[in-house]
Design a protein around this motif. Structure first.
Motif, PDB file in Angstrom:
ATOM      1  N   PHE A 173      25.079  16.805  33.363  1.00 23.30           N
ATOM      2  CA  PHE A 173      25.223  16.984  31.920  1.00 23.30           C
ATOM      3  C   PHE A 173      24.628  15.798  31.149  1.00 23.30           C
ATOM      4  O   PHE A 173      23.936  15.981  30.149  1.00 23.30           O
ATOM      5  CB  PHE A 173      26.700  17.146  31.564  1.00 23.30           C
ATOM      6  N   ALA A 174      24.878  14.589  31.633  1.00 21.89           N
ATOM      7  CA  ALA A 174      24.338  13.399  30.981  1.00 21.89           C
ATOM      8  C   ALA A 174      22.811  13.379  31.056  1.00 21.89           C
ATOM      9  O   ALA A 174      22.129  12.995  30.097  1.00 21.89           O
ATOM     10  CB  ALA A 174      24.926  12.139  31.613  1.00 21.89           C
ATOM     11  N   ALA A 175      22.270  13.803  32.212  1.00 16.90           N
ATOM     12  CA  ALA A 175      20.810  13.819  32.355  1.00 16.90           C
ATOM     13  C   ALA A 175      20.169  14.809  31.389  1.00 16.90           C
ATOM     14  O   ALA A 175      19.147  14.508  30.749  1.00 16.90           O
ATOM     15  CB  ALA A 175      20.444  14.160  33.791  1.00 16.90           C
ATOM     16  N   LEU A 176      20.765  15.994  31.257  1.00 18.23           N
ATOM     17  CA  LEU A 176      20.224  16.979  30.330  1.00 18.23           C
ATOM     18  C   LEU A 176      20.387  16.528  28.879  1.00 18.23           C
ATOM     19  O   LEU A 176      19.508  16.753  28.045  1.00 18.23           O
ATOM     20  CB  LEU A 176      20.909  18.328  30.541  1.00 18.23           C
ATOM     21  N   TRP A 177      21.500  15.885  28.589  1.00 15.98           N
ATOM     22  CA  TRP A 177      21.712  15.410  27.225  1.00 15.98           C
ATOM     23  C   TRP A 177      20.676  14.345  26.846  1.00 15.98           C
ATOM     24  O   TRP A 177      20.109  14.376  25.749  1.00 15.98           O
ATOM     25  CB  TRP A 177      23.131  14.860  27.093  1.00 15.98           C
ATOM     26  N   LEU A 178      20.423  13.427  27.746  1.00 11.86           N
ATOM     27  CA  LEU A 178      19.411  12.404  27.475  1.00 11.86           C
ATOM     28  C   LEU A 178      18.017  13.008  27.383  1.00 11.86           C
ATOM     29  O   LEU A 178      17.174  12.523  26.621  1.00 11.86           O
ATOM     30  CB  LEU A 178      19.449  11.332  28.567  1.00 11.86           C
ATOM     31  N   LEU A 179      17.772  14.059  28.139  1.00  6.80           N
ATOM     32  CA  LEU A 179      16.472  14.722  28.061  1.00  6.80           C
ATOM     33  C   LEU A 179      16.236  15.294  26.668  1.00  6.80           C
ATOM     34  O   LEU A 179      15.123  15.212  26.119  1.00  6.80           O
ATOM     35  CB  LEU A 179      16.397  15.842  29.105  1.00  6.80           C
ATOM     36  N   GLY A 180      17.279  15.877  26.074  1.00  5.92           N
ATOM     37  CA  GLY A 180      17.134  16.466  24.751  1.00  5.92           C
ATOM     38  C   GLY A 180      17.159  15.465  23.614  1.00  5.92           C
ATOM     39  O   GLY A 180      16.597  15.721  22.546  1.00  5.92           O
ATOM     40  N   THR A 181      17.807  14.308  23.816  1.00  4.61           N
ATOM     41  CA  THR A 181      17.938  13.336  22.734  1.00  4.61           C
ATOM     42  C   THR A 181      16.957  12.177  22.821  1.00  4.61           C
ATOM     43  O   THR A 181      16.803  11.445  21.843  1.00  4.61           O
ATOM     44  CB  THR A 181      19.373  12.770  22.720  1.00  4.61           C
TER      45      THR A 181
END
Length: 578
Positions: free
Chosen positions: A121-129
């Protein structure tokens, strides 16, 4: 130095980001000193992103893991870094390092309760932000650079095409000038030779000799005018010398009276305002009543306007002689504050010209005058008068459209077609309204090409923008779906309903109670010990989230079960501040 507009925009952005950072710090329960520090750091780092994009990116992205108030700055810094970091390699290293450091900090904060779903979840969140705003900024600046390059390339092609067209025009003008020189020059020279021979014939009467002299002078004047036209057509190239149209040369007469008749080039008649008196004298000599009036203070004119004034007077006299033979003619030169007005007016003709026969006229004289005066910023008006006569008037400015009075180029010096150091828009000929050619836009591109590029840019921009937006939306949807699954799985491990809490009784065995409750190995149970009641001495407790809502938005209900000696010795329901 930044322009005032950029300074105002950066100041406003810094204030907005600082307020967002302060508000986020206040919502998370930070102290006053921490809130002020985060707001000041955000306000300072925001303008620095333009000069230190990679540094501000790393500081804001990694700092947002510790201080949530830096999250808005991290989004802006990612967009700005994608635009301003030079080179794809440097941008990849900067964004990759920021991504890895931020993900590492997030995982370290979750220890010792590490979970793979939380990491995903953290990896995907950083990918989008972080990554997606950087890619969007990178695409935007590359697209703008590509468009600027295409515009410069098209402008260069237009300059080359204009130069080629100019060279073609010069060659064609030189060809026309050569044809005029070879044909009309020879014929005019023959006319001058024969009229010169007739003038010395002893059998002619005085009246006839005077008429032949007028013809000879007219032929000589026509040769001078032809040489001027040939010089203009050749656009600064070496014009033929006096001997080119010499009647003696054309007729092969080495000397004598005939040769002298064609060598009056030393007394070239004026082709400007000063030459109007000669036109008046010639018309009076032909028996026409001509009056010349002057008013105002004489002022100098550019060569082109001076020549146009002569042509207006000449055309007016010619038309009066052709169409109103015997009528009185008035020529008036009025020097106005900003222009010279040349007016030729004649009264009605006493009798039809040539005894009623029609006079041959090409109808091109007035058209040519209108074009000549238009090119120098003036105008011509022609029309009948109230008494049945005719009036021709021209308005000629004292300065040229370029703001000066340039003189003709010296013979033998070629005039450059374009200025290599000038702006491309200055190389476009001026239109009738003093503006650029109406088929050329201000960007230096043809109207059709500019419109096509505008449509293509707008269409491609919309298409690519929609593609980027769709990609971002897809990534966010994927992140939301994955996050939902992760949250549901974590909720099963760390949340219970109030009814299950009520079903558990103090005194039950630990094995039986744990069998009915989740194990609590979820990131949702982190921090539940902060603000909780004291733990019974020697007991081991299990804290779980409640599916119910708290008493306020910043409080979370918690169920705690404490075990000792294999039994449940205490269960408590309380709230902790989030």
């Amino acid at each position: 130095m930044w322009p005032p507009r950029r300074i105002a925009g950066e100041s406003l952005l810094s204030v907005v980001l600082a307020l967002l950072a302060a508000g986020s710090g206040a919502l998370t329960g930070g102290g006053t000193l921490q809130i002020v520090g985060i707001a000041l750091a955000t306000g300072v780092l925001s303008p620095l992103r333009r000069v230190l994009p990679a540094t501000v990116l790393l500081v804001s992205v990694v700092g947002s893991d510790v201080f949530e108030g830096l999250a808005p700055l991290a989004l802006v810094a990612a967009w700005s870094a994608g635009r301003r970091i030079a080179g794809a390699g440097r941008a990849t290293v900067a964004f990759g390092l920021a991504y890895v450091l931020s993900l590492t900090a997030t995982i370290l904060q979750a220890l010792p309760q590490f979970s793979v779903p939380l990491s995903v979840f953290a990896a995907l969140w950083l990918l989008g932000t972080v990554i997606v705003p950087g890619l969007a900024g990178r695409y935007w600046v590359q697209r703008r650079t590509l468009l600027n390059t295409l515009r410069e390339y098209n402008a260069q092609l237009l300059r080359e095409r204009a130069m080629i067209a100019g060279q073609a025009r010069l060659r064609e003008r030189q060809r026309i000038a050569q044809d005029m020189h070879d044909s009309l020059g020879h014929q005019l020279a023959l006319i001058s030779v024969h009229t010169g021979a007739l003038e010395v014939d002893r059998e002619l009467t005085g009246r006839q000799r005077e008429a032949v002299g007028v013809l000879r002078e007219a032929s000589v004047a026509a040769m001078h005018e032809l040489r001027e036209v040939v010089g203009l057509l050749r656009d600064g190239t070496q014009a033929p010398g006096p001997e080119a149209f010499s009647p003696a040369t054309a007729a092969g007469v080495p000397g004598g009276p005939v040769a002298a008749a064609g060598t009056e080039d030393a007394a070239v008649p004026s082709r400007g305002v000063a030459g109007i008196e000669d036109l008046v004298a010639a018309s009076r000599g032909a028996g026409t009543a001509v009056e010349l009036r002057r008013s105002g203070e004489p002022r100098p004119l550019p060569p082109t306007a001076d020549h146009a004034a002569y042509r207006i007077a000449q055309e007016g006299l010619t038309n009066a002689h052709k169409h109103s033979r015997g009528a009185s003619i008035t020529i008036e030169l009025r020097y106005e504050p900003d222009s010279l007005v040349v007016e030729v007016a004649n009264g009605p003709a006493p009798a039809p010209a040539d005894g009623g026969r029609s006079v041959v006229s090409g109808g091109q004289g007035l058209t040519g005058l209108g074009e000549r005066t238009r090119l120098i910023g003036g105008m011509v008006h022609a029309g009948p008068t109230a008494d049945g006569g005719f009036r021709l008037a021209g308005v000629l400015p004292y300065t040229s459209p370029e703001g000066g009075a340039p003189g003709p180029a010296p013979w033998g010096e070629a005039t450059p077609f374009v200025d290599p150091t000038g702006d491309f828009r200055r190389q476009i000929p001026a239109g009738p309204l003093g503006e650029g050619d109406p088929v050329i836009y201000g960007s230096g591109l043809p109207k059709e090409l500019a419109r096509a590029m505008s449509r293509n840019n707008r269409s491609s921009g919309i298409a690519i923008g929609c593609g980027v937006a769709a990609l971002i939306a897809l990534l966010l949807v994927i992140a939301a779906v994955v996050g939902l699954f992760v949250f549901v799985g974590e909720a099963d491990k760390g949340m219970i309903e109030p009814r299950k809490y009520d079903e558990v009784k103090v005194g039950q065995s630990e094995a039986e109670v744990r069998k009915r409750l989740p194990d609590g190995s979820s990131f949702l149970t982190e921090g539940l010990e902060k603000g909780a009641p004291p733990v019974p001495q020697g007991a081991e407790c299990l804290s779980l989230n409640s599916t119910a809502t708290g008493s306020s938005w910043d409080r979370e209900p918690v169920f705690r079960f404490c075990f000792k000696g294999g039994k449940l010795i205490e269960k408590k329901s309380f709230e902790v501040r989030t």
